[in-house]
Scaffold this motif. Structure first.
Motif, PDB file in Angstrom:
ATOM      1  N   ASN A  97      55.126  27.890  60.651  1.00  0.00           N
ATOM      2  CA  ASN A  97      55.598  27.043  59.546  1.00  0.00           C
ATOM      3  C   ASN A  97      56.848  27.641  58.916  1.00  0.00           C
ATOM      4  O   ASN A  97      57.280  27.253  57.845  1.00  0.00           O
ATOM      5  CB  ASN A  97      54.482  26.798  58.521  1.00  0.00           C
ATOM      6  N   GLU A  98      57.404  28.611  59.593  1.00  0.00           N
ATOM      7  CA  GLU A  98      58.746  29.128  59.329  1.00  0.00           C
ATOM      8  C   GLU A  98      58.929  29.821  57.980  1.00  0.00           C
ATOM      9  O   GLU A  98      60.038  29.895  57.463  1.00  0.00           O
ATOM     10  CB  GLU A  98      59.789  28.017  59.538  1.00  0.00           C
ATOM     11  N   ALA A  99      57.844  30.359  57.434  1.00  0.00           N
ATOM     12  CA  ALA A  99      57.937  31.212  56.238  1.00  0.00           C
ATOM     13  C   ALA A  99      56.560  31.774  55.937  1.00  0.00           C
ATOM     14  O   ALA A  99      55.564  31.351  56.520  1.00  0.00           O
ATOM     15  CB  ALA A  99      58.457  30.432  55.033  1.00  0.00           C
ATOM     16  N   TYR A 100      56.533  32.742  55.029  1.00  0.00           N
ATOM     17  CA  TYR A 100      55.262  33.265  54.514  1.00  0.00           C
ATOM     18  C   TYR A 100      54.748  32.261  53.493  1.00  0.00           C
ATOM     19  O   TYR A 100      55.068  32.335  52.312  1.00  0.00           O
ATOM     20  CB  TYR A 100      55.467  34.606  53.820  1.00  0.00           C
ATOM     21  N   MET A 101      53.942  31.320  53.956  1.00  0.00           N
ATOM     22  CA  MET A 101      53.516  30.248  53.057  1.00  0.00           C
ATOM     23  C   MET A 101      52.426  30.695  52.109  1.00  0.00           C
ATOM     24  O   MET A 101      52.439  30.373  50.928  1.00  0.00           O
ATOM     25  CB  MET A 101      53.041  29.041  53.875  1.00  0.00           C
ATOM     26  N   ASP A 118      53.756  32.636  61.512  1.00  0.00           N
ATOM     27  CA  ASP A 118      55.021  33.180  62.005  1.00  0.00           C
ATOM     28  C   ASP A 118      55.230  34.602  61.490  1.00  0.00           C
ATOM     29  O   ASP A 118      55.681  35.479  62.239  1.00  0.00           O
ATOM     30  CB  ASP A 118      56.192  32.289  61.576  1.00  0.00           C
ATOM     31  N   GLY A 119      54.869  34.844  60.219  1.00  0.00           N
ATOM     32  CA  GLY A 119      55.010  36.201  59.684  1.00  0.00           C
ATOM     33  C   GLY A 119      54.058  37.152  60.374  1.00  0.00           C
ATOM     34  O   GLY A 119      54.428  38.260  60.770  1.00  0.00           O
TER      35      GLY A 119
HETATM   36 MG   LIG Z   1      54.161  31.083  58.000  1.00  0.00          MG
END
Ligand SMILES: [Mg+2]
Ligand SMILES: Cc1ncc(C[n+]2csc(CCOP(=O)(O)OP(=O)(O)O)c2C)c(N)n1
Ligand code: SF4
Lengths: 277, 371
Positions: free
Chosen positions: A127-131, A99-100
């Motif tokens: 995955n809705e964030a910088y994992m 996503d990022g």
């Molecule tokens: Mg991500």
């Protein structure tokens, strides 16, 4: 014959990697490559999937694959596609960006590739964030989700609407999907693969590590996001929008959120508010 | 064929002869006319290539890497802000061993904004693992660009190549240039063949991570390829001379240095007037010499020091400053007494300036001096 999860290629193209148990992103990559086959060239920017997949000498892709700089997924894909076309090679050039890597740093290159109408399949595993860097907020972190850079209040902004952005840039095909509904996902990949021009698939891919869910809940949470209406399955084709399904149990939205550790910052009022955002 | 063309035209002519299959580029002054010419060639059918209209320099270099990975010859060009905008990609392309050829029009860096020539852009990227060469005139720019493909793509090298031209002073100055025939160019330049490409029979993973156990091994191999390139440059120049009748001199171009007491080390097109001043000084009995560096990477450190050693004193004249230290060419050379910083933001360097440098050298001055 149309592909479905029942008749997927038994070969593995992405295995032996180091993703966490229950990783939705690695499932999205693995399944997509089974649909696209051995002549797919996988292009991955910096992010979890490249970090877990390419640790020399332990290389986890059995097809041609590479890591690109974080912002360069779409532009490297463009070059590969042009070069392979010059060589007369028929192939699918497929990107797997987080996503990022998609909605933030890679958005400019993505827009350029759509604008040129390059013949590519771009898959955003969301995955809705910088994992990979430790769960920091991205432009696709949803309202209320706690990350390490929104540690107390949770994100105060809603997700960017990537599908609308991609459509507005002039993509041939854009679709949202969920790793919880794999049949729908593989059908959309197959559809994308059959079309010329720029195709975009945005697949919601839960991350147990970042979402505060159990490793065996990934599929359930990914389905539920669709069922409660948080993640709509849509397609954009021939300039038209199609809603694939209506939420089957919108009343379970709050339950869905409270199951995930990342939404623990939401009090009752805020939880009600999420229904509107 | 002899033509009256600019430095940029000369580069475009060389690229047409080298016939890359993919060109990706983004406009920036003073590089623009190179990519405009190439677009004309492609659209008019004079060059059979894919021309990718990228939305930034970052994407220009990314697309060039992708095309190189697909196994085809590529070209891009940039300058200044554009070079820095693609800075992330430079070590990436080099570490991935993609033999991309890029022309860089040397231009000042903002702030303050300035479109004119100095060499701070490319010199700031010396450590990114690219071969870096600097042309002095339009003919050399053409010849160097053709040779760049030969050298970069050679299997003993496989390192990307940056051809630098002084912004405006060289990119936009018209000169009579001998443009080789396609037949000659084809005789000189082998077809691009590489193992380092997408292969559906033997799939590979590229651009991977390498932890502490393996990291140095990759960099060392890259460094050794860079060192080997010296030999390949010599081979390229020999072959070039046989076919085209023009002979170049590798990393360095020494002028009247053999018995010189005072040597001025230069980079790029300012060298011409330095040689004129040298000739004038020689007539006055001053034994002056000019050592023009053609290749900043690979760097001919030993040869430079051997040439400078017998002289009484030497100076490096450069269009660069590494703030808080000295010019980068000077620190690389290491063996010169004086560092003259001039030509920043396109400032003129006159014969009088050059003469004054020799006078100061004779007077025993040293250190960093601003023209
Ligand atoms: Mg991500
Ligand atoms: C130019 C640049 N900036 C920052 C980074 C650090 N970085 C690497 S991966 C990453 C996060 C990736 O997030 P996303 O794209 O969402 O993928 P995920 O890791 O969540 O799968 C960041 C910030 C980088 N590699 N390059
Ligand atoms: S942190 Fe999340 S996205 Fe990354 S590998 Fe683990 S589960 Fe997958």
């Amino acid at each position: 014959m149309a592909v479905s999860v029942k008749n997927l290629d038994s070969r593995e193209f992405f295995f032996g990697h180091k993703a966490c148990a229950g990783c939705g992103g690695s499932l999205a990559v693995r399944i997509a490559l089974k649909v696209l086959g051995a002549r797919a060239v996988a292009v991955l920017p910096a992010g979890c999937m490249s970090a877990v997949g390419f640790n020399f000498p332990q290389l986890a892709f059995s097809n041609n694959a590479l890591i690109t700089p974080f912002a360069a997924t779409a532009s490297v894909m463009t070059g590969i596609e042009a070069g392979l076309r010059r060589r007369g090679e028929i192939a699918h050039v497929v990107g797997f960006a987080g996503d990022g890597g998609t909605a933030d740093i890679g958005l400019q290159a993505l827009s350029g590739a759509i604008d040129r109408g390059d013949n590519l399949i771009y898959i955003c595993y969301d995955n809705e964030a910088y994992m990979n860097t430790g769960i920091q907020k991205s432009g696709l972190t949803p309202f209320g989700a706690r990350t390490t850079t929104t540690p107390i209040t949770g994100s105060v902004r809603r997700k960017k609407d990537m599908l609308a952005i991609v459509a507005a840039n002039g993509a041939e095909y854009a679709a949202s999907a969920s790793v919880g509904y794999l049949d729908d996902y593989v059908t959309k990949i197959e559809k994308a693969a059959a079309k010329p021009g720029f195709k975009y698939i945005h697949v919601i891919a839960p991350c147990p590590t970042g979402w505060g869910i159990k490793t065996n809940e990934t599929i359930e949470i990914a389905r539920e996001a669709v069922d409660v209406g948080l993640w709509r399955l849509r397609e954009y084709e021939n300039g038209q929008w199609l809603e694939n399904c209506a939420p089957s149990r919108p009343e379970d939205l709050v339950k869905h959120l409270t199951r995930q550790g990342r939404f623990s910052a939401l009090d009752t009022d805020k939880l009600e508010e999420t229904k509107n955002v | 064929m002899r033509s009256f063309i600019s430095g940029n035209d000369a580069v475009a002519a060389a690229v047409r002869l080298a016939a890359p299959e993919v060109i990706s580029a983004y406009p920036i002054t003073p590089q623009t006319t190179v990519i405009e010419r190439l677009a004309e060639y492609v659209e008019s059918g004079g060059l059979d290539a894919e021309y990718i209209h990228v939305e930034s320099e970052h994407s220009a270099m990314s697309a060039a890497m992708g095309a190189s990975l697909a196994g085809v010859r590529t070209f891009t060009a940039t300058s200044s802000q554009g070079l820095l905008y693609m800075a992330e990609l430079l070590p990436y392309a080099a570490g991935g061993r993609f033999p991309i050829v890029m022309m860089n029009a040397n231009r000042s860096l903002a702030l303050p904004w300035n479109i004119y020539g100095d060499q701070r852009d490319s010199l700031s990227q010396l450590d990114c693992g690219w071969i870096q060469a600097y042309a002095e005139n339009a003919q050399e720019a053409l010849d160097m660009t053709l040779m760049a493909y030969y050298i970069a793509e050679n299997e003993r090298v496989r390192v990307p190549f940056m051809v630098n031209l002084d912004g405006f002073h060289l990119t936009h100055t018209y000169e009579v240039v001998e443009i080789p025939s396609q037949k000659q160019a084809d005789e000189f330049l082998p077809r691009f063949e590489t193992e380092n490409k997408i292969d559906f029979d033997r799939p590979k993973n590229f651009g991977f991570s390498a932890g502490p156990d393996w990291n140095a091994q990759f960099h060392r191999e890259h460094h050794e390829a860079m060192l080997r390139s010296t030999q390949v440059i010599a081979e390229a120049e020999d072959k070039f001379a046989r076919i085209f009748g023009r002979k170049y001199s590798g990393a360095l171009d020494a002028y009247r240095c053999d018995d010189a007491e005072y040597i001025l080390v230069t980079l790029g097109c300012v060298s011409g007037i330095c040689r004129q001043v040298t000739d004038a000084l020689r007539e006055e009995g001053v034994r002056a010499g000019v050592l023009r560096i053609r290749y900043m990477r690979p760097f001919a450190l030993d040869e430079i020091r051997a040439i400078l050693a017998p002289a009484r004193a030497s100076a490096v004249l450069e269009k660069d400053i590494s703030f808080g230290n000295a010019g980068t060419v000077f620190t690389n050379v290491g063996a010169a007494a004086m560092n003259v910083i001039g030509g920043l933001g396109g400032a003129d360097i006159s014969r009088e300036h050059v003469r004054s440098i020799f006078v100061r050298l004779k007077n025993g001055e040293n250190g960093v001096i601003w023209l």
